[in-house]
Scaffold this motif. Structure first.
Motif, PDB file in Angstrom:
ATOM      1  N   GLU A 558       0.833  -1.197   0.000  1.00 49.64           N
ATOM      2  CA  GLU A 558       0.000   0.000   0.000  1.00 49.64           C
ATOM      3  C   GLU A 558       0.874   1.256   0.000  1.00 49.64           C
ATOM      4  O   GLU A 558       0.583   2.251  -0.672  1.00 49.64           O
ATOM      5  N   HIS A 559       1.960   1.204   0.760  1.00 52.39           N
ATOM      6  CA  HIS A 559       2.894   2.325   0.860  1.00 52.39           C
ATOM      7  C   HIS A 559       3.479   2.649  -0.515  1.00 52.39           C
ATOM      8  O   HIS A 559       3.584   3.818  -0.918  1.00 52.39           O
ATOM      9  N   GLU A 560       3.849   1.604  -1.233  1.00 57.47           N
ATOM     10  CA  GLU A 560       4.424   1.774  -2.573  1.00 57.47           C
ATOM     11  C   GLU A 560       3.414   2.422  -3.525  1.00 57.47           C
ATOM     12  O   GLU A 560       3.761   3.310  -4.310  1.00 57.47           O
ATOM     13  N   GLU A 561       2.151   1.993  -3.436  1.00 53.61           N
ATOM     14  CA  GLU A 561       1.112   2.549  -4.307  1.00 53.61           C
ATOM     15  C   GLU A 561       0.859   4.024  -3.995  1.00 53.61           C
ATOM     16  O   GLU A 561       0.658   4.846  -4.902  1.00 53.61           O
ATOM     17  N   LEU A 562       0.851   4.361  -2.705  1.00 51.76           N
ATOM     18  CA  LEU A 562       0.618   5.750  -2.314  1.00 51.76           C
ATOM     19  C   LEU A 562       1.729   6.659  -2.837  1.00 51.76           C
ATOM     20  O   LEU A 562       1.471   7.766  -3.324  1.00 51.76           O
ATOM     21  N   PHE A 567       0.694  10.460  -3.051  1.00 50.26           N
ATOM     22  CA  PHE A 567       0.125  10.705  -1.716  1.00 50.26           C
ATOM     23  C   PHE A 567       1.253  10.609  -0.677  1.00 50.26           C
ATOM     24  O   PHE A 567       1.284   9.688   0.164  1.00 50.26           O
ATOM     25  N   ASN A 568       2.184  11.531  -0.743  1.00 49.54           N
ATOM     26  CA  ASN A 568       3.384  11.456   0.092  1.00 49.54           C
ATOM     27  C   ASN A 568       3.068  11.568   1.581  1.00 49.54           C
ATOM     28  O   ASN A 568       3.677  10.881   2.413  1.00 49.54           O
ATOM     29  N   GLU A 569       2.135  12.447   1.926  1.00 54.81           N
ATOM     30  CA  GLU A 569       1.790  12.627   3.341  1.00 54.81           C
ATOM     31  C   GLU A 569       1.175  11.354   3.915  1.00 54.81           C
ATOM     32  O   GLU A 569       1.531  10.913   5.011  1.00 54.81           O
ATOM     33  N   LYS A 570       0.255  10.755   3.171  1.00 54.87           N
ATOM     34  CA  LYS A 570      -0.368   9.498   3.617  1.00 54.87           C
ATOM     35  C   LYS A 570       0.675   8.379   3.662  1.00 54.87           C
ATOM     36  O   LYS A 570       0.649   7.525   4.553  1.00 54.87           O
ATOM     37  N   ALA A 571       1.592   8.397   2.705  1.00 47.17           N
ATOM     38  CA  ALA A 571       2.646   7.377   2.679  1.00 47.17           C
ATOM     39  C   ALA A 571       3.545   7.498   3.903  1.00 47.17           C
ATOM     40  O   ALA A 571       3.978   6.496   4.470  1.00 47.17           O
ATOM     41  N   ASP A 572       3.837   8.741   4.323  1.00 48.66           N
ATOM     42  CA  ASP A 572       4.662   8.944   5.525  1.00 48.66           C
ATOM     43  C   ASP A 572       3.981   8.393   6.760  1.00 48.66           C
ATOM     44  O   ASP A 572       4.614   7.754   7.614  1.00 48.66           O
ATOM     45  N   LEU A 573       2.671   8.654   6.882  1.00 47.96           N
ATOM     46  CA  LEU A 573       1.927   8.117   8.029  1.00 47.96           C
ATOM     47  C   LEU A 573       1.929   6.589   8.012  1.00 47.96           C
ATOM     48  O   LEU A 573       2.080   5.943   9.049  1.00 47.96           O
TER      49      LEU A 573
END
Length: 615
Positions: A558-562, A567-573
């Motif tokens: 999911e992180h890779e897709e973001l 969606f860098n902010e969501k990926a950081d979270l």
């Protein structure tokens, strides 16, 4: 047990007051299933064809009520248990849930709890809808957004704590939630996105794409999609064309395969094959596999929690279920031990080696049975209870064996000395030279006593008591024998004292050997239990680590897709969540020693009632 059900039964009934009831008929069926269960639930709006798919998974054309009108046929949750078609030793439990959004019912709260129960009980959750996966279809799955309010992971020590930890552990849902399958019925479109052919899974991922922005509209649009992407460890999609013409749909249950559309049959075949191959055994938090009996108890725990108005808590459910299972495991293990010791008990009296060897092998088997069924016995509370019960029963057996030995030895001596008693009554030893005759007969009988087999562990002790009881009798005969001089009588008195002392030493040696054998056997048992517990906890730790690893893999994807979609902010979270999970995985491996360390203190006290001390 291979359960045979000819038709589904109601497992959880929802009444008009909004309460849920676990039906006895369904619970009784589950109580008879000792195999691990693979639990597949289907949820979705009413009248979307959920029941048909479940019938096909059961290998039947009919069973779960299909209905042919706008009225919902399934109320509550219905269950059909069948032997797993491709995995030996497992039972497939199919749960068909009450249709969501039933206009006749009009109770969204009830719908929310039906969806919640399906999530809590399943290893695979099938969401069934019609038409396409558009925004309307996703928004109708709003129940998923309420799961964080209806389900908690950690147990709360007080109601006021709920607000403090709200949402804190939502990222861990992926560790415990079922796999997610979206089934789209009556699909009429081409599987294309931006003019490019896509797979069913790619179609689902496209429908779950997030929008950029921070407005309320964007937030509402993203929320159910984020929940689906975050909570469920895997996603799969199947699209089904209409199975038959509108006229034939009214009698779908009675249609033969040749009357159904080939494309629909092919999609159904692929769907069933996927469910059979990929649906895992239902597991609890921390990876404990669930049997049918455990599943019935789990359903009761969740139903009672919901009816009480409390939030369903995974920790609490695991603890409550563990207490039930661990108590049952203790009772079953005690039964194994008692049945196993019956063989040696029938042979009483026996020597101490026979008892200790049997005790060692049977108690090891009993402990293995306990370990096989028990789980989350973190403080070894139930293991201690088992060992205390086995210890008490063992001590009682030792007492019974002693009494049997005592009785046999006394009866043997009574029989051997019967003729001497008669001669004594007749005065045959009260004449000149009578003492020599008395000693000759007595020593001969003692020799016969020693040669008699299977006297048990009280042989020397009983003989010592017997000889001591004959001292006065022997002294009387000695002092009245006129053939013996005073000096000879003194010599014989010393001889009698020496004989008594030797017999006392034999008795003490008998007790010493008995004690050493018993203690040695208990030390071996202690080591065996320690090894078994280390293996068990090692396995449980591995299960927990694998559980977290699956969650990490899901979130990394999911992180890779973001990141790919900006969606860098969501990926950081999400990266922070991944880091927390990885840290938790590392810390889990450090707790094995804590569990095993207390095992040493469990066994040594079993024989204190017998007066033995550990050297």
């Amino acid at each position: 047990m291979r359960v045979m059900m000819s038709a589904p039964v109601c497992l959880i009934e929802s009444d008009q007051s909004g309460k849920f009831n676990l039906r006895k008929e369904g619970k009784d069926i589950l109580d008879g299933i000792n195999e691990p269960v693979v639990v597949v639930s289907v949820v979705g709006l009413y009248r979307t064809g959920k029941s048909y798919l479940m019938n096909r998974l059961a290998g039947q054309q009919s069973g779960f009520a299909l209905g042919n009108t706008i009225e919902s046929k399934t109320k509550g949750i219905w269950m059909w248990c069948v032997p797993h078609p491709s995995k030996a030793g497992q039972t497939l439990v199919l749960l068909d849930t009450e249709g969501l959004g039933d206009v006749d019912k009009g109770d969204s709260k009830n719908d929310g709890w039906i969806f919640c129960l399906a999530v809590l009980l399943s290893s695979t959750l099938v969401y069934n809808s019609r038409g396409t996966i558009d925004n309307d279809a996703v928004q109708k799955l709003h129940y998923v957004t309420n799961l964080a309010e209806q389900i908690k992971i950690k147990s709360l020590s007080s109601p006021s704590e709920e607000d403090d930890v709200a949402g804190e552990d939502d990222y861990k849902f992926v560790c415990f939630f079922p796999s997610f399958v979206w089934s789209v019925r009556d699909f009429t479109l081409e599987l294309e996105v931006a003019g490019k052919q896509v797979t069913e899974d790619e179609y689902l991922d496209f429908a779950l794409n997030l929008k950029h922005g921070k407005s309320r509209i964007v937030s509402d649009y993203n929320l159910p999609r984020e929940c689906i992407r975050s909570y469920f460890p895997s996603r799969k999609c199947f699209v089904f064309q209409s199975p038959a013409s509108p006229e034939n749909m009214k009698r779908l249950e009675s249609l033969k395969e040749q009357d159904l559309e080939p494309a629909f049959l092919e999609a159904t075949r692929r769907f069933c094959e996927y469910i059979f191959a990929e649906s895992a055994v239902k597991t609890l938090k921390e990876g404990h596999k669930v049997t049918g009996k455990m599943f019935g108890n789990l359903a009761r725990i969740y139903v009672d929690t919901i009816n009480s108005g409390n939030v369903a808590c995974l920790d609490n459910a695991v603890v409550a279920l563990a207490n039930l299972e661990n108590q049952a495991a203790v009772e079953e293990a005690i039964k194994v031990y008692k049945n196993g010791m019956e063989e040696v008990k029938k042979k009483f009296p026996v020597n101490v080696t026979d008892v200790t060897q049997k005790h060692q092998s049977v108690s090891s088997l009993a402990t293995s049975e306990f370990i096989k069924r028990s789980f989350k016995d973190d403080n070894e509370e139930y293991l201690k209870k088992l060992e205390e019960n086995i210890g008490q029963y063992y001590v009682n057996l030792l007492d019974e064996n002693e009494m049997a030995s005592d009785k046999k030895c006394k009866e043997l001596l009574k029989d051997l000395f019967f003729e001497m008693s008669e001669r004594l009554k007749n005065g045959e030893y009260s004449r000149c030279g009578g003492y020599a005759a008395y000693c000759r007969d007595r020593d001969a009988n003692i020799e016969k006593y020693h040669s008699e087999p299977n006297k048990g562990i009280r042989a020397e002790a009983v003989l010592n008591e017997f000889i001591k009881g004959k001292v006065a009798e022997a002294n009387t005969i000695l002092h009245t024998d006129e053939k013996l001089t005073k000096k000879e009588k003194e010599v014989q008195e010393e001889r009698e004292k020496k004989t008594l002392l030797e017999q006392k030493c034999k008795e003490e040696e008998e007790k010493r050997i008995e004690g050493e054998l018993l203690l040695e056997a208990e030390k071996k048992r202690q080591e065996e239990i320690k090894i078994q517990m280390e293996e068990k906890f090692g396995k449980e730790i591995k299960q927990q680590q694998e559980e977290i690893e699956r969650a990490v893999c899901s979130k990394l994807k999911e992180h890779e897709e973001l990141l790919k979609k900006g969606f860098n902010e969501k990926a950081d979270l999400l990266g922070q969540e991944i880091k927390k999970l990885q840290e938790e995985k590392e810390s889990i491996g450090e707790v094995v020693g804590k569990f095993v360390g207390n095992v040493v203190d469990i066994v040594p006290n079993l024989l204190t009632g017998k007066g033995f001390q550990w050297r």
